[in-house]
Each structure stands twice: as structure tokens, then as C-alpha cells.
Design a protein around this motif. Sequence first.
Motif, PDB file in Angstrom:
ATOM      1  N   LEU A 122       0.807  -1.219   0.000  1.00  0.00           N
ATOM      2  CA  LEU A 122       0.000   0.000   0.000  1.00  0.00           C
ATOM      3  C   LEU A 122       0.847   1.279   0.000  1.00  0.00           C
ATOM      4  O   LEU A 122       0.405   2.322  -0.489  1.00  0.00           O
ATOM      5  N   LEU A 123       2.043   1.211   0.561  1.00  0.00           N
ATOM      6  CA  LEU A 123       2.812   2.418   0.839  1.00  0.00           C
ATOM      7  C   LEU A 123       3.142   3.290  -0.371  1.00  0.00           C
ATOM      8  O   LEU A 123       3.015   4.516  -0.283  1.00  0.00           O
ATOM      9  N   PRO A 124       3.590   2.743  -1.500  1.00  0.00           N
ATOM     10  CA  PRO A 124       3.975   3.625  -2.607  1.00  0.00           C
ATOM     11  C   PRO A 124       2.867   4.571  -3.066  1.00  0.00           C
ATOM     12  O   PRO A 124       3.155   5.656  -3.585  1.00  0.00           O
ATOM     13  N   GLY A 125       1.620   4.191  -2.883  1.00  0.00           N
ATOM     14  CA  GLY A 125       0.515   5.055  -3.271  1.00  0.00           C
ATOM     15  C   GLY A 125       0.084   6.028  -2.197  1.00  0.00           C
ATOM     16  O   GLY A 125      -0.846   6.826  -2.421  1.00  0.00           O
ATOM     17  N   LEU A 126       0.741   5.992  -1.031  1.00  0.00           N
ATOM     18  CA  LEU A 126       0.305   6.824   0.093  1.00  0.00           C
ATOM     19  C   LEU A 126       1.314   7.888   0.520  1.00  0.00           C
ATOM     20  O   LEU A 126       0.927   8.917   1.071  1.00  0.00           O
ATOM     21  N   GLY A 127       2.595   7.649   0.316  1.00  0.00           N
ATOM     22  CA  GLY A 127       3.587   8.622   0.769  1.00  0.00           C
ATOM     23  C   GLY A 127       4.989   8.182   0.422  1.00  0.00           C
ATOM     24  O   GLY A 127       5.206   7.109  -0.157  1.00  0.00           O
ATOM     25  N   ARG A 128       5.950   9.037   0.807  1.00  0.00           N
ATOM     26  CA  ARG A 128       7.357   8.764   0.521  1.00  0.00           C
ATOM     27  C   ARG A 128       8.221   8.747   1.782  1.00  0.00           C
ATOM     28  O   ARG A 128       9.324   8.233   1.766  1.00  0.00           O
ATOM     29  N   ARG A 129       7.723   9.320   2.869  1.00  0.00           N
ATOM     30  CA  ARG A 129       8.475   9.343   4.125  1.00  0.00           C
ATOM     31  C   ARG A 129       7.625   8.656   5.188  1.00  0.00           C
ATOM     32  O   ARG A 129       6.590   9.177   5.612  1.00  0.00           O
ATOM     33  N   VAL A 130       8.067   7.480   5.588  1.00  0.00           N
ATOM     34  CA  VAL A 130       7.237   6.547   6.364  1.00  0.00           C
ATOM     35  C   VAL A 130       7.718   6.483   7.804  1.00  0.00           C
ATOM     36  O   VAL A 130       8.908   6.288   8.074  1.00  0.00           O
ATOM     37  N   PHE A 131       6.780   6.611   8.732  1.00  0.00           N
ATOM     38  CA  PHE A 131       7.037   6.347  10.147  1.00  0.00           C
ATOM     39  C   PHE A 131       6.574   4.929  10.409  1.00  0.00           C
ATOM     40  O   PHE A 131       5.379   4.636  10.426  1.00  0.00           O
ATOM     41  N   LEU A 132       7.536   4.006  10.588  1.00  0.00           N
ATOM     42  CA  LEU A 132       7.250   2.589  10.724  1.00  0.00           C
ATOM     43  C   LEU A 132       7.353   2.192  12.189  1.00  0.00           C
ATOM     44  O   LEU A 132       8.431   2.241  12.782  1.00  0.00           O
ATOM     45  N   THR A 137      11.061  -6.662  14.318  1.00  0.00           N
ATOM     46  CA  THR A 137      11.028  -7.806  13.407  1.00  0.00           C
ATOM     47  C   THR A 137      10.098  -7.506  12.240  1.00  0.00           C
ATOM     48  O   THR A 137       9.229  -6.632  12.319  1.00  0.00           O
ATOM     49  N   GLY A 138      10.277  -8.209  11.159  1.00  0.00           N
ATOM     50  CA  GLY A 138       9.380  -8.062  10.021  1.00  0.00           C
ATOM     51  C   GLY A 138       9.751  -6.971   9.045  1.00  0.00           C
ATOM     52  O   GLY A 138       8.994  -6.678   8.113  1.00  0.00           O
ATOM     53  N   LEU A 139      10.917  -6.336   9.222  1.00  0.00           N
ATOM     54  CA  LEU A 139      11.296  -5.246   8.319  1.00  0.00           C
ATOM     55  C   LEU A 139      11.592  -5.744   6.911  1.00  0.00           C
ATOM     56  O   LEU A 139      11.619  -4.948   5.966  1.00  0.00           O
ATOM     57  N   ALA A 140      11.821  -7.037   6.758  1.00  0.00           N
ATOM     58  CA  ALA A 140      12.099  -7.573   5.429  1.00  0.00           C
ATOM     59  C   ALA A 140      10.952  -7.298   4.463  1.00  0.00           C
ATOM     60  O   ALA A 140      11.174  -7.177   3.252  1.00  0.00           O
ATOM     61  N   ALA A 141       9.732  -7.162   4.978  1.00  0.00           N
ATOM     62  CA  ALA A 141       8.587  -6.886   4.121  1.00  0.00           C
ATOM     63  C   ALA A 141       8.724  -5.550   3.399  1.00  0.00           C
ATOM     64  O   ALA A 141       8.134  -5.346   2.334  1.00  0.00           O
ATOM     65  N   PHE A 142       9.521  -4.637   3.953  1.00  0.00           N
ATOM     66  CA  PHE A 142       9.671  -3.299   3.385  1.00  0.00           C
ATOM     67  C   PHE A 142      11.015  -3.106   2.687  1.00  0.00           C
ATOM     68  O   PHE A 142      11.323  -2.013   2.221  1.00  0.00           O
ATOM     69  N   ALA A 143      11.808  -4.173   2.600  1.00  0.00           N
ATOM     70  CA  ALA A 143      13.179  -4.060   2.112  1.00  0.00           C
ATOM     71  C   ALA A 143      13.255  -3.654   0.650  1.00  0.00           C
ATOM     72  O   ALA A 143      14.245  -3.056   0.221  1.00  0.00           O
ATOM     73  N   GLY A 162      16.306  -4.924   6.072  1.00  0.00           N
ATOM     74  CA  GLY A 162      15.355  -3.848   6.218  1.00  0.00           C
ATOM     75  C   GLY A 162      15.425  -2.923   5.026  1.00  0.00           C
ATOM     76  O   GLY A 162      16.156  -3.176   4.065  1.00  0.00           O
ATOM     77  N   PRO A 163      14.683  -1.836   5.066  1.00  0.00           N
ATOM     78  CA  PRO A 163      14.703  -0.879   3.961  1.00  0.00           C
ATOM     79  C   PRO A 163      16.105  -0.312   3.741  1.00  0.00           C
ATOM     80  O   PRO A 163      16.871  -0.116   4.687  1.00  0.00           O
ATOM     81  N   ALA A 164      16.411  -0.015   2.496  1.00  0.00           N
ATOM     82  CA  ALA A 164      17.724   0.525   2.167  1.00  0.00           C
ATOM     83  C   ALA A 164      17.913   1.921   2.732  1.00  0.00           C
ATOM     84  O   ALA A 164      19.021   2.300   3.128  1.00  0.00           O
ATOM     85  N   ARG A 165      16.844   2.697   2.778  1.00  0.00           N
ATOM     86  CA  ARG A 165      16.911   4.076   3.267  1.00  0.00           C
ATOM     87  C   ARG A 165      16.089   4.171   4.552  1.00  0.00           C
ATOM     88  O   ARG A 165      14.867   4.245   4.511  1.00  0.00           O
ATOM     89  N   MET A 166      16.775   4.136   5.686  1.00  0.00           N
ATOM     90  CA  MET A 166      16.037   4.223   6.944  1.00  0.00           C
ATOM     91  C   MET A 166      16.925   4.785   8.049  1.00  0.00           C
ATOM     92  O   MET A 166      18.143   4.612   8.032  1.00  0.00           O
ATOM     93  N   ASP A 167      16.282   5.464   8.990  1.00  0.00           N
ATOM     94  CA  ASP A 167      16.898   5.852  10.247  1.00  0.00           C
ATOM     95  C   ASP A 167      16.191   5.076  11.351  1.00  0.00           C
ATOM     96  O   ASP A 167      14.984   4.807  11.256  1.00  0.00           O
ATOM     97  N   VAL A 168      16.935   4.737  12.384  1.00  0.00           N
ATOM     98  CA  VAL A 168      16.375   3.950  13.484  1.00  0.00           C
ATOM     99  C   VAL A 168      16.303   4.813  14.733  1.00  0.00           C
ATOM    100  O   VAL A 168      17.285   5.487  15.095  1.00  0.00           O
ATOM    101  N   LEU A 169      15.161   4.821  15.367  1.00  0.00           N
ATOM    102  CA  LEU A 169      14.944   5.535  16.623  1.00  0.00           C
ATOM    103  C   LEU A 169      14.640   4.505  17.700  1.00  0.00           C
ATOM    104  O   LEU A 169      13.593   3.857  17.676  1.00  0.00           O
TER     105      LEU A 169
END
Length: 255
Positions: A122-132, A137-143, A162-169
Amino acid sequence: MHVLILGGTTEARQLAGLLHGVPGLRLTSSLAGRVAGPRLPPGEVRTGGFGGAAAMAGWLRAHAVDVLVDATHPFAGAISFHAAEAAAAARVPLLALRRPGWEPVEGDVWHEAGSLAQAAELLPGLGRRVFLTTGRTGLAAFAGLDDLWFLVRSVEAPEPPGPARMDVLLDRGPFDLDGERGLLRRHRIDVVVTKDSGGVATAPKLTAAREAGLPVVVVRRPPVPEGVEVVADAGAAARWVREYLGRAAAPPAGG
């Protein structure tokens, strides 16, 4: 009488607090051991998995458990089905303690998904900067979403891939509304992804997203195993346990 709580949640700790010290009751809480430095409940604590339903049934028998309470996270999934199988095999009554899920209110822009994989679609049609906010666990789904940027919040460092472009908090709730508002602004978030965990500790992100008019992808929680009785809070669970133990301890009629 021995009560085993499958815990790791706020509700599990609350239940342990309500039952700890009850005369004639032995209390054990079981934690999965996936989080370093967990908040420990009162009473005895065991850490680590059981190794499947059959092994859990063996543990219930070996430790003379009289009541099993599944107070795990709504998305723990497999452990709940193992608990149902184990309780049936060991002939131990089982109660599920599940906080209610979130419900949308006026102004929410929610998109439901049945899994993390569906959420990623769903994400590509909703936005470009995602708060996940779906955990570590499960980040492979967004990789594979290389065009999107992710802010991943979790208690401990997430597991690759995980996603190629991400920051971790790294942060642990509860979170307040002002903090969530500021986080969305600072990181220019335009879509939020969350599991329907329920509860108040992490709900402010939903309010902040609603105020900002942001879409939220909500991953539906898995069902509780069929036939298992469910209560919504620790108080109700404590009453259920006390009532069951009271009936079990009562002398037979005419005895």
C-alpha cells in the motif's frame, strides 16, 4: 494453586500485581526473553520459549499448573496457538487477556492491511516518508521499497534485512502527544504504519497523524484461537482467576 501467566505486556504485569500475594496461590510469569532488560512482574519469573505446544504441555504438567493465562502481545501469534494446544493437552483451563484494538474516529485516514507484506504494497501510493512503528522484526517486508525513506522506531535495534533508506529511533513507550507531533514534523513524515496493538501507551501517534491529515496503514491483529475465553483488562482476568480457583478449592457438594 499454580497460575502461569504468559507475559511480556503491560496487562500481564498488571495481572501479576493483582494476583501476587494472594493466599494459597503460586504465581509464575513467563517471558519470551526477546527484549534485554525487560520490566519484570512480581512473583516467580521464567525466561525463554517452551519449544512448541507439546513441550509447553509437558511444562504445565511438570510444574502442576492449575490455570494458564495468555497475556502475550496481540501480535505474538504463534505462542497463543501453542498455548491453546498445550492447555487442551494438559487439561488446564486457559484464559486470553487481550487489550481492545483501536477504532478509527472522525478525521482518521486509515488503510487496513492483513499483514506487513500487504502494508508494504500500500505504501507507494500513500507517501514517501514513512514512520514505521511495527517493531524490530518483520522489516524484510519493506526491504524492496527503495524509493521510500523510513523512520523505524523500536525498543531494540531492528533485525535485518530492512529498507535501504532508513533511520532507526530506539525508544520505549509510553509516548505523549506533543512528542509525537514534533516527531512527525521534524522528519516530514507523510504516512504512518502501525500494528493494531491497542492500548494507550502508543496511541498518541494516531492522534498526531489525524491532526496532520496523514494516512495510517493499520495491520490487523491475528485472531485469538477458537474457543478460548477472552477478557479485555487485568482486573477482569484477576476476577476470572480468583473465581476459578475458588470453585476448584470448594469441597464437593454433600461432602
